[in-house]
Design a protein around this motif. Structure first.
Motif, PDB file in Angstrom:
ATOM      1  N   VAL A   5     -59.167  56.828  24.192  1.00  0.00           N
ATOM      2  CA  VAL A   5     -57.870  56.728  23.538  1.00  0.00           C
ATOM      3  C   VAL A   5     -57.562  58.062  22.872  1.00  0.00           C
ATOM      4  CG1 VAL A   5     -56.559  55.534  21.730  1.00  0.00           C
ATOM      5  CG2 VAL A   5     -58.206  54.269  23.108  1.00  0.00           C
ATOM      6  N   GLN A   6     -56.350  58.589  23.114  1.00  0.00           N
ATOM      7  CA  GLN A   6     -55.947  59.799  22.401  1.00  0.00           C
ATOM      8  C   GLN A   6     -55.637  59.406  20.964  1.00  0.00           C
ATOM      9  OE1 GLN A   6     -53.294  62.302  24.507  1.00  0.00           O
ATOM     10  NE2 GLN A   6     -53.267  63.850  22.909  1.00  0.00           N
ATOM     11  N   VAL A   7     -56.206  60.164  20.020  1.00  0.00           N
ATOM     12  CA  VAL A   7     -56.091  59.805  18.605  1.00  0.00           C
ATOM     13  C   VAL A   7     -54.629  59.736  18.189  1.00  0.00           C
ATOM     14  CG1 VAL A   7     -56.684  60.516  16.265  1.00  0.00           C
ATOM     15  CG2 VAL A   7     -58.384  60.656  18.073  1.00  0.00           C
ATOM     16  N   ASP A   8     -53.842  60.740  18.476  1.00  0.00           N
ATOM     17  CA  ASP A   8     -52.388  60.661  18.350  1.00  0.00           C
ATOM     18  C   ASP A   8     -51.787  61.663  19.316  1.00  0.00           C
ATOM     19  OD1 ASP A   8     -51.734  63.218  17.029  1.00  0.00           O
ATOM     20  OD2 ASP A   8     -52.682  62.368  15.269  1.00  0.00           O
ATOM     21  N   SER A   9     -50.515  61.539  19.576  1.00  0.00           N
ATOM     22  CA  SER A   9     -49.901  62.316  20.654  1.00  0.00           C
ATOM     23  C   SER A   9     -49.978  63.824  20.440  1.00  0.00           C
ATOM     24  CB  SER A   9     -48.446  61.883  20.852  1.00  0.00           C
ATOM     25  OG  SER A   9     -47.710  62.114  19.663  1.00  0.00           O
ATOM     26  N   GLY A  10     -50.056  64.280  19.193  1.00  0.00           N
ATOM     27  CA  GLY A  10     -50.102  65.708  18.935  1.00  0.00           C
ATOM     28  C   GLY A  10     -51.499  66.264  18.768  1.00  0.00           C
ATOM     29  N   ALA A  11     -52.487  65.414  18.704  1.00  0.00           N
ATOM     30  CA  ALA A  11     -53.849  65.866  18.414  1.00  0.00           C
ATOM     31  C   ALA A  11     -54.612  66.184  19.685  1.00  0.00           C
ATOM     32  CB  ALA A  11     -54.600  64.801  17.625  1.00  0.00           C
ATOM     33  N   ARG A  12     -55.499  67.149  19.566  1.00  0.00           N
ATOM     34  CA  ARG A  12     -56.437  67.431  20.666  1.00  0.00           C
ATOM     35  C   ARG A  12     -57.723  66.687  20.341  1.00  0.00           C
ATOM     36  NH1 ARG A  12     -56.169  71.993  23.988  1.00  0.00           N
ATOM     37  NH2 ARG A  12     -58.306  72.500  23.448  1.00  0.00           N
ATOM     38  N   ALA A  13     -57.616  65.377  20.342  1.00  0.00           N
ATOM     39  CA  ALA A  13     -58.755  64.530  19.989  1.00  0.00           C
ATOM     40  C   ALA A  13     -58.694  63.228  20.777  1.00  0.00           C
ATOM     41  CB  ALA A  13     -58.752  64.237  18.493  1.00  0.00           C
ATOM     42  N   LEU A  14     -59.865  62.836  21.276  1.00  0.00           N
ATOM     43  CA  LEU A  14     -60.008  61.582  21.989  1.00  0.00           C
ATOM     44  C   LEU A  14     -61.061  60.740  21.284  1.00  0.00           C
ATOM     45  CD1 LEU A  14     -60.208  62.932  25.666  1.00  0.00           C
ATOM     46  CD2 LEU A  14     -58.215  61.899  24.553  1.00  0.00           C
ATOM     47  N   ALA A  15     -60.794  59.458  21.154  1.00  0.00           N
ATOM     48  CA  ALA A  15     -61.775  58.516  20.629  1.00  0.00           C
ATOM     49  C   ALA A  15     -62.376  57.770  21.817  1.00  0.00           C
ATOM     50  CB  ALA A  15     -61.118  57.541  19.654  1.00  0.00           C
ATOM     51  N   LEU A  16     -63.697  57.816  21.916  1.00  0.00           N
ATOM     52  CA  LEU A  16     -64.404  57.166  23.014  1.00  0.00           C
ATOM     53  C   LEU A  16     -65.117  55.929  22.493  1.00  0.00           C
ATOM     54  CD1 LEU A  16     -66.133  60.300  24.613  1.00  0.00           C
ATOM     55  CD2 LEU A  16     -63.802  59.474  24.949  1.00  0.00           C
ATOM     56  N   SER A  17     -65.184  54.900  23.313  1.00  0.00           N
ATOM     57  CA  SER A  17     -66.001  53.733  22.964  1.00  0.00           C
ATOM     58  C   SER A  17     -66.614  53.182  24.244  1.00  0.00           C
ATOM     59  CB  SER A  17     -65.182  52.661  22.240  1.00  0.00           C
ATOM     60  OG  SER A  17     -64.153  52.170  23.056  1.00  0.00           O
ATOM     61  N   GLY A  18     -67.878  52.777  24.118  1.00  0.00           N
ATOM     62  CA  GLY A  18     -68.604  52.257  25.270  1.00  0.00           C
ATOM     63  C   GLY A  18     -69.692  53.207  25.702  1.00  0.00           C
ATOM     64  N   GLU A  19     -69.842  53.374  27.012  1.00  0.00           N
ATOM     65  CA  GLU A  19     -70.926  54.179  27.580  1.00  0.00           C
ATOM     66  C   GLU A  19     -70.371  55.382  28.331  1.00  0.00           C
ATOM     67  OE1 GLU A  19     -73.281  51.524  29.964  1.00  0.00           O
ATOM     68  OE2 GLU A  19     -73.924  50.384  28.209  1.00  0.00           O
ATOM     69  N   VAL A  20     -70.993  56.530  28.110  1.00  0.00           N
ATOM     70  CA  VAL A  20     -70.641  57.755  28.832  1.00  0.00           C
ATOM     71  C   VAL A  20     -71.777  57.999  29.817  1.00  0.00           C
ATOM     72  CG1 VAL A  20     -70.019  60.190  28.635  1.00  0.00           C
ATOM     73  CG2 VAL A  20     -69.470  58.621  26.756  1.00  0.00           C
ATOM     74  N   ASP A  21     -71.539  57.645  31.072  1.00  0.00           N
ATOM     75  CA  ASP A  21     -72.607  57.710  32.072  1.00  0.00           C
ATOM     76  C   ASP A  21     -72.049  58.115  33.430  1.00  0.00           C
ATOM     77  OD1 ASP A  21     -71.330  55.409  33.012  1.00  0.00           O
ATOM     78  OD2 ASP A  21     -72.857  54.055  32.237  1.00  0.00           O
ATOM     79  N   LEU A  22     -72.882  58.051  34.439  1.00  0.00           N
ATOM     80  CA  LEU A  22     -72.508  58.462  35.785  1.00  0.00           C
ATOM     81  C   LEU A  22     -71.197  57.810  36.232  1.00  0.00           C
ATOM     82  CD1 LEU A  22     -73.226  59.911  38.462  1.00  0.00           C
ATOM     83  CD2 LEU A  22     -74.539  57.880  39.076  1.00  0.00           C
ATOM     84  N   ALA A  23     -71.024  56.550  35.917  1.00  0.00           N
ATOM     85  CA  ALA A  23     -69.840  55.819  36.372  1.00  0.00           C
ATOM     86  C   ALA A  23     -68.575  56.180  35.597  1.00  0.00           C
ATOM     87  CB  ALA A  23     -70.097  54.318  36.276  1.00  0.00           C
ATOM     88  N   THR A  24     -68.735  56.617  34.348  1.00  0.00           N
ATOM     89  CA  THR A  24     -67.552  56.814  33.504  1.00  0.00           C
ATOM     90  C   THR A  24     -67.191  58.272  33.257  1.00  0.00           C
ATOM     91  OG1 THR A  24     -68.859  56.708  31.462  1.00  0.00           O
ATOM     92  CG2 THR A  24     -67.962  54.627  32.316  1.00  0.00           C
TER      93      THR A  24
END
Length: 101
Positions: A5-24
């Motif tokens: 999810v982009q934190v807000d439209s003007g920010a260069r920030a993403l919020a991640l949730s779950g797993e960061v792996d080969l599939a994602t």
């Protein structure tokens, strides 16, 4: 599964949730590519990430390299489990990656 999810439209920030792996990691790289055109730091909020594998680490390195000379990759608020992995791997020693939190 990974939610990005982009934190807000003007920010260069993403919020991640779950797993960061080969599939994602392809989804993470695709989503972050859109934010890499401009100069400045890119922040990834990892507070809701439960797991990262070697492909996730490689994705972070790739993003950091893309920003080199124009900004840094800031890995913010990793959970205790993710922070332990970062300590083992030595993520802070990779060029252009900053741990925050």
């Amino acid at each position: 599964m990974l939610e990005i999810v982009q934190v807000d439209s003007g920010a260069r920030a993403l919020a991640l949730s779950g797993e960061v792996d080969l599939a994602t990691t392809p989804a993470l790289l695709e989503r972050s590519d859109a934010l890499l055109a401009d100069d400045g730091d890119l922040t990834l909020d990892l507070s809701e990430v439960s797991f990262i594998d070697s492909q996730g680490i490689r994705a972070f390195i790739r993003i950091a390299r893309s920003l080199e000379g124009r900004g840094r990759l800031v890995l913010a608020d990793p959970s205790a489990e993710v922070r332990k992995l970062f300590d083992i791997v030595g993520v802070e020693r990779f060029p252009n990656i900053v741990l925050d939190g």
